[in-house]
Design a protein around this motif. Structure first.
Motif, mmCIF file in Angstrom:
data_model
loop_
_atom_site.group_PDB
_atom_site.id
_atom_site.type_symbol
_atom_site.label_atom_id
_atom_site.label_comp_id
_atom_site.label_asym_id
_atom_site.label_seq_id
_atom_site.Cartn_x
_atom_site.Cartn_y
_atom_site.Cartn_z
ATOM 1 N N GLN A 142 22.706 10.521 17.132
ATOM 2 C CA GLN A 142 23.405 9.501 18.219
ATOM 3 C C GLN A 142 24.083 8.339 17.381
ATOM 4 O O GLN A 142 23.340 7.670 16.508
ATOM 5 N N THR A 143 25.066 8.013 17.746
ATOM 6 C CA THR A 143 25.906 6.840 17.398
ATOM 7 C C THR A 143 25.928 5.751 18.493
ATOM 8 O O THR A 143 26.660 6.110 19.593
ATOM 9 N N VAL A 200 25.565 1.754 14.985
ATOM 10 C CA VAL A 200 24.259 2.138 14.697
ATOM 11 C C VAL A 200 24.024 3.829 14.853
ATOM 12 O O VAL A 200 24.078 4.331 16.004
ATOM 13 N N VAL A 201 23.561 4.246 13.701
ATOM 14 C CA VAL A 201 23.512 5.867 13.581
ATOM 15 C C VAL A 201 21.799 5.994 13.441
ATOM 16 O O VAL A 201 21.362 5.489 12.890
ATOM 17 N N TYR A 217 7.135 -1.232 15.989
ATOM 18 C CA TYR A 217 6.589 -1.405 17.492
ATOM 19 C C TYR A 217 7.179 0.219 18.101
ATOM 20 O O TYR A 217 6.535 0.587 19.187
ATOM 21 N N ALA A 218 7.994 0.830 17.562
ATOM 22 C CA ALA A 218 8.625 2.259 18.181
ATOM 23 C C ALA A 218 8.926 3.197 16.922
ATOM 24 O O ALA A 218 9.921 3.403 16.457
ATOM 25 N N PRO A 219 7.708 3.599 16.393
ATOM 26 C CA PRO A 219 7.943 4.512 15.100
ATOM 27 C C PRO A 219 8.676 5.786 15.230
ATOM 28 O O PRO A 219 9.244 6.278 14.286
ATOM 29 N N GLY A 220 8.937 6.228 16.601
ATOM 30 C CA GLY A 220 9.791 7.360 16.857
ATOM 31 C C GLY A 220 11.427 7.155 16.557
ATOM 32 O O GLY A 220 11.976 8.071 16.383
ATOM 33 N N ILE A 221 11.790 5.655 16.530
ATOM 34 C CA ILE A 221 13.117 5.567 16.285
ATOM 35 C C ILE A 221 13.306 5.388 14.782
ATOM 36 O O ILE A 221 13.093 4.517 14.184
ATOM 37 N N GLU A 222 14.431 6.244 14.249
ATOM 38 C CA GLU A 222 14.778 6.284 12.972
ATOM 39 C C GLU A 222 16.464 5.726 12.638
ATOM 40 O O GLU A 222 17.282 6.461 13.343
ATOM 41 N N ILE A 223 16.445 4.637 12.166
ATOM 42 C CA ILE A 223 17.902 3.933 11.809
ATOM 43 C C ILE A 223 18.429 4.709 10.599
ATOM 44 O O ILE A 223 17.838 4.480 9.455
ATOM 45 N N LEU A 224 19.538 5.548 10.482
ATOM 46 C CA LEU A 224 20.161 5.993 9.454
ATOM 47 C C LEU A 224 21.146 5.156 8.905
ATOM 48 O O LEU A 224 21.187 5.120 7.563
ATOM 49 N N SER A 225 21.977 4.422 9.665
ATOM 50 C CA SER A 225 23.084 3.652 8.963
ATOM 51 C C SER A 225 23.466 2.753 9.865
ATOM 52 O O SER A 225 23.554 2.871 11.254
ATOM 53 N N VAL A 226 24.198 1.638 9.649
ATOM 54 C CA VAL A 226 24.881 0.713 10.052
ATOM 55 C C VAL A 226 26.203 0.440 9.545
ATOM 56 O O VAL A 226 26.211 0.012 8.299
ATOM 57 N N ARG A 227 26.962 0.343 10.350
ATOM 58 C CA ARG A 227 28.599 0.161 10.137
ATOM 59 C C ARG A 227 29.109 -1.016 10.831
ATOM 60 O O ARG A 227 29.215 -1.190 12.050
ATOM 61 N N VAL A 228 29.259 -2.088 10.290
ATOM 62 C CA VAL A 228 29.695 -3.617 10.711
ATOM 63 C C VAL A 228 31.239 -3.573 10.482
ATOM 64 O O VAL A 228 31.706 -3.670 9.068
ATOM 65 N N THR A 229 31.894 -4.079 11.316
ATOM 66 C CA THR A 229 33.194 -4.284 11.167
ATOM 67 C C THR A 229 33.571 -5.618 10.788
ATOM 68 O O THR A 229 32.888 -6.653 11.241
#
Length: 362
Positions: free
Chosen positions: A105-106, A129-130, A197-209
């Protein structure tokens, strides 16, 4: 039987008739029918309604969409029951259900103001944030942070990290120098806290304009960029001229090497031709010497054989014959009163014959 007793027996009134049976309407017989009809209508409305309406606590049958898992609250307490996509049953009014997305999800975070190290206010219009919530950590994550866990660990965290980054960098660094590093730095910062603190959340990529900066500063940057572009163009032109000169030099060297190679090949060819001519002349000379030697040997052999033959022929009689033939062949006529003495001189003739004979036998 006594008459009084018979009279008393016969005067007893008959028993009353049985009371009439109550009708189904008076006995509540329509209540099960009403309950069943209500349940059927409830199930039909649940099945026919879209998936977004399954949050109604009155529903019994609900659907978990693909890419989600079903999470349940019983009396307001989170249950450890996790269901897969499909149709499931729950207790109405008691159990509440929510679908939770467990695929990619984004999350789009908008309008993030921040102040740089120099005090200039800038604004990031959009940061994407993906992320993904792992299925095995759904219960633990929702137990600690609720269904809207992304508000805490993505939306609020992005605001915090962007402001931390801007406060430690100048406008030049944020807008130009290290702008290409912001994506990776945000990803590392988010993933670091989520892992802790929240190991179930996986951050795949971040795109900044690109952030929005004040108009006056933006014009200055545009002018700087124009000047930098001009400098780069002049540098590129110089590089092109140097490359052209280097190319011409290489072409000249290549032509010279080519001419030298051709000259060398032609010289070697001439030398080979001369060598071939020399060898041919040597062979002809050897053939001529052999031929002349053979001819000389043949002449020598012929002369020797003629000498041997003459030696055998030169007898006094043969010589006398030849002398007479020679005298006879003389066609000269002498006129006068005296004949030359040479022919008639017998002594001269005998002396000549003796000499010739001595030479042959000597």
């Amino acid at each position: 039987m006594d008459p009084p007793q018979q009279q008393r027996f016969t005067s007893t009134p008959p028993p009353p008739p049985p009371p009439p049976r109550p009708s189904p309407a008076q006995n509540g017989g329509y209540f099960p029918i009403l309950v069943m009809s209500f349940a059927f209508l409830l199930i039909a409305s649940t099945v026919m309604s879209p998936s977004s309406s399954t949050k109604n606590t009155l529903s019994i049958l609900h659907q978990v969409p693909e890419g989600h898992v079903g999470v349940y609250w019983t009396g307001g307490a989170l249950s450890n029951r996790i269901t897969e996509p499909g149709f499931h049953l729950k207790m109405p009014l008691i159990t509440h259900y929510e679908p939770v997305l467990v695929t990619l999800q984004t999350d789009l975070v908008r309008d993030i103001p921040c102040g740089t190290k120099g005090g200039v206010m800038i604004n990031f219009e959009k940061i994407e944030v993906v992320n993904r919530l792992q299925k095995d950590y759904v219960y633990e994550t929702l137990l600690n942070y609720g269904v809207h866990y992304d508000n805490t660990w993505i939306y609020d965290k992005i605001h915090h990290e962007i402001n931390q980054f801007c406060s430690s960098h100048t406008l030049q660094q944020v807008y130009i120098d290290v702008f290409d590093q912001i994506d990776e730095k945000m990803k590392e910062a988010l993933q670091g806290d989520c892992t802790r603190y929240a190991p179930g959340i996986e951050i795949l990529s971040v795109r900044v304009t690109k952030p929005t900066i004040p108009e006056s500063i933006r014009r200055n940057y545009e002018q700087m960029e124009e000047e930098r572009t001009k400098v780069l163009i002049s540098i590129e032109k110089q590089k092109v001229a140097e490359k052209e000169a280097e190319t011409q030099k290489k072409m000249a060297v290549s032509e010279a090497e080519k001419a030298a190679t051709v000259s060398k090949i032609m010289m070697e060819q001439k030398l080979m031709e001369k060598e071939s001519s020399r060898r041919q002349q040597e062979i002809e000379n050897q053939m001529y010497i052999a031929r002349e030697k053979s001819q000389a040997d043949s002449d020598f052999y012929r002369v020797m054989k003629e000498a041997e033959a003459n030696k055998l022929k030169l007898t006094p009689e043969f010589l006398e014959l030849k002398f007479i033939e020679a005298i006879a062949d003389n066609t000269k006529i002498f006129f006068g009163d005296k004949v030359p003495n040479m022919v008639l001189d017998q002594r001269l003739l005998s002396n000549f014959l003796q000499n010739m004979s001595s030479k042959v036998h000597g």
